[in-house]
Design an enzyme around this catalytic site. Structure first.
Site, PDB file in Angstrom:
ATOM      1  N   ARG A 104      -5.452  23.100 -37.729  1.00  0.00           N
ATOM      2  CA  ARG A 104      -4.602  21.934 -38.036  1.00  0.00           C
ATOM      3  C   ARG A 104      -4.369  21.954 -39.539  1.00  0.00           C
ATOM      4  NH1 ARG A 104      -5.032  15.727 -36.096  1.00  0.00           N
ATOM      5  NH2 ARG A 104      -4.058  16.778 -34.334  1.00  0.00           N
ATOM      6  N   HIS A 131       3.525  20.164 -32.901  1.00  0.00           N
ATOM      7  CA  HIS A 131       2.232  19.816 -32.295  1.00  0.00           C
ATOM      8  C   HIS A 131       2.251  20.290 -30.835  1.00  0.00           C
ATOM      9  CE1 HIS A 131      -1.535  18.029 -31.736  1.00  0.00           C
ATOM     10  NE2 HIS A 131      -1.270  16.755 -31.930  1.00  0.00           N
ATOM     11  N   GLN A 134      -0.108  18.947 -28.031  1.00  0.00           N
ATOM     12  CA  GLN A 134       0.184  17.577 -27.600  1.00  0.00           C
ATOM     13  C   GLN A 134       1.200  17.580 -26.460  1.00  0.00           C
ATOM     14  OE1 GLN A 134      -1.212  14.645 -28.927  1.00  0.00           O
ATOM     15  NE2 GLN A 134      -0.309  13.846 -27.070  1.00  0.00           N
ATOM     16  N   ASP A 220       5.851   7.604 -32.003  1.00  0.00           N
ATOM     17  CA  ASP A 220       4.703   8.067 -32.792  1.00  0.00           C
ATOM     18  C   ASP A 220       4.681   7.229 -34.066  1.00  0.00           C
ATOM     19  OD1 ASP A 220       2.609   9.583 -33.807  1.00  0.00           O
ATOM     20  OD2 ASP A 220       3.797  11.390 -34.175  1.00  0.00           O
ATOM     21  N   CYS A 260       1.188   9.851 -28.636  1.00  0.00           N
ATOM     22  CA  CYS A 260       0.173  10.893 -28.847  1.00  0.00           C
ATOM     23  C   CYS A 260      -1.132  10.305 -29.381  1.00  0.00           C
ATOM     24  CB  CYS A 260       0.709  11.963 -29.777  1.00  0.00           C
ATOM     25  SG  CYS A 260       1.095  11.384 -31.435  1.00  0.00           S
ATOM     26  N   ARG A 288      -5.282  16.199 -22.714  1.00  0.00           N
ATOM     27  CA  ARG A 288      -5.380  17.202 -23.788  1.00  0.00           C
ATOM     28  C   ARG A 288      -6.570  18.120 -23.497  1.00  0.00           C
ATOM     29  NH1 ARG A 288      -3.779  15.937 -29.053  1.00  0.00           N
ATOM     30  NH2 ARG A 288      -4.527  18.033 -29.514  1.00  0.00           N
TER      31      ARG A 288
HETATM   32  N1  NVA Z   1       2.895  12.748 -36.225  1.00  0.00           N
HETATM   33  C1  NVA Z   1       1.498  12.470 -36.390  1.00  0.00           C
HETATM   34  C2  NVA Z   1       0.745  12.912 -35.173  1.00  0.00           C
HETATM   35  C3  NVA Z   1      -0.744  12.673 -35.224  1.00  0.00           C
HETATM   36  C4  NVA Z   1      -1.460  13.197 -34.012  1.00  0.00           C
HETATM   37  C5  NVA Z   1       0.980  13.144 -37.652  1.00  0.00           C
HETATM   38  O1  NVA Z   1       1.371  14.291 -37.901  1.00  0.00           O
HETATM   39  O2  NVA Z   1       0.216  12.528 -38.386  1.00  0.00           O
HETATM   40  N1   CP Z   2      -2.881  13.136 -30.854  1.00  0.00           N
HETATM   41  C1   CP Z   2      -3.714  13.783 -31.707  1.00  0.00           C
HETATM   42  O1   CP Z   2      -3.543  14.963 -31.994  1.00  0.00           O
HETATM   43  O2   CP Z   2      -4.751  13.018 -32.161  1.00  0.00           O
HETATM   44  P1   CP Z   2      -5.784  13.373 -33.323  1.00  0.00           P
HETATM   45  O3   CP Z   2      -5.025  13.298 -34.632  1.00  0.00           O
HETATM   46  O4   CP Z   2      -6.855  12.322 -33.217  1.00  0.00           O
HETATM   47  O5   CP Z   2      -6.308  14.747 -33.104  1.00  0.00           O
END
Ligand code: NVA
Ligand code: CP
Length: 306
Positions: A104, A131, A134, A220, A260, A288
């Site tokens: 990540r 993502h 997801q 989101d 998500c 997930r």
């Molecule tokens: N769009 C959000 C998703 C978190 C799971 C982010 O990138 O922070």
């Molecule tokens: N939806 C998701 O990826 O959650 P986290 O940021 O908690 O991993």
């Protein structure tokens, strides 16, 4: 043989997703019946986090244990990655000591560079652009709740972010439509979204119009990780892009609501919708785990026919 990676949604074919969904169903059944399935004894997953996480870390770590393997957590702060070790060097070393890697991070380019220098499969656990894990879980959840997604309409309300881009790639692959509504200045960038341009999405200036007759309404956070400096400005710009009960009424009666997570009740979604009868967010989060176990199995062991 060159390792297979999962860096964005279009890296797999529709047929491969059908296989993953069948495996997800089977793996979930084993888990629910307390049946052990340990095909990955002695295998190690390394998880690299340059951004925070609850679900992604937990689902990968628990999932790997449930498959009989081990998961190791690294983050930027406590590893040499935070002190400027080149990602190419990290990839060489990490992939010699493990069997599969999940990352990540910020720019998509980072996971791509890592994958180019990795001996083992690399999974994108979220970048600024995409993502894919997801949407793997989300589409499985939709199918589980409502059947095939082909020909259906997904309404995306809010920021055209990493999760939105991945829905758009999935629409081209699974042949469904996405109705996107973003505030002005936050529109989809097709190139950044990595689209083939097959006309599977339509943009609406009015979020209510986007939600009309949708089979799935989703949103989101207004500010994604890495964009915190824009938080106050975004709160003003996104004010009218909140999924509320009225918007859910514009969608089909049997429409589901997805997010998500983590969610901000009172911003992108009201508590009424988030905790209401159409919301499937907890199944979505749980899936997930099952879907990523199927993904890891596929990347490490290939196709297991049942
Ligand atoms: N769009 C959000 C998703 C978190 C799971 C982010 O990138 O922070
Ligand atoms: N939806 C998701 O990826 O959650 P986290 O940021 O908690 O991993």
């Amino acid at each position: 043989m060159k390792a297979r990676h999962f860096l964005q949604f279009k890296d797999f074919s529709r047929e491969e997703y059908e296989h993953l969904f069948a495996r997800t169903r089977w793996i979930k059944e084993q888990f629910k019946s307390y049946r052990q399935y340990w095909p990955l004894i002695d295998r190690t997953l390394v998880m690299i986090f340059e951004k925070q996480s609850t679900r992604t870390r937990l689902s990968f770590e628990a999932g790997m244990h449930q498959l009989g393997g081990t998961a190791i957590y690294l983050n930027t702060r406590d590893s040499q990655l935070g002190r400027g070790e080149p990602v190419e060097d990290a990839a060489q070393v990490i992939s010699r000591m493990s069997d599969i890697v999940m990352i990540r991070t910020f720019e998509q380019e980072i996971v791509e560079r890592f994958a180019r220098h990795s001996r083992v499969p690399v999974i994108n656990g979220l970048t600024n652009e995409y993502h894919p894990c997801q949407i793997l879980g989300d589409i499985y959840t939709f199918i589980e709740q409502r059947g095939p997604i082909r020909g259906k309409t997904v309404a995306w309300i809010g920021d055209s972010n990493n999760v939105c881009n991945t829905w758009l790639q999935a629409a081209e692959l699974f042949d469904f439509n996405v109705h996107v509504s973003t505030p002005p200045g936050y529109e989809v960038e097709p190139e950044r979204a990595g689209l083939y341009g097959t006309g599977h999405y339509e943009e609406f200036s009015d979020p209510m119009q986007a939600a009309r007759d949708a089979d799935l309404v989703t949103t989101d956070v207004w500010t994604s990780m890495g964009f915190e400096a824009e938080n106050e400005e975004r709160k003003r710009d996104f004010e009218d892009w909140q999924v509320d009960a009225e918007m859910m009424k514009a969608a089909k009666k049997e429409a589901v609501f997805m997010h998500c997570l983590p969610a901000h009740r009172g911003e992108e979604v009201t508590a009424e919708v988030m905790d209401g009868p159409q919301s499937v967010v907890w199944d979505e989060a749980e899936n997930r785990l099952h879907a990523q176990k199927a993904l890891i199995e596929f990347l490490l062991l290939g196709r297991i026919e049942q």
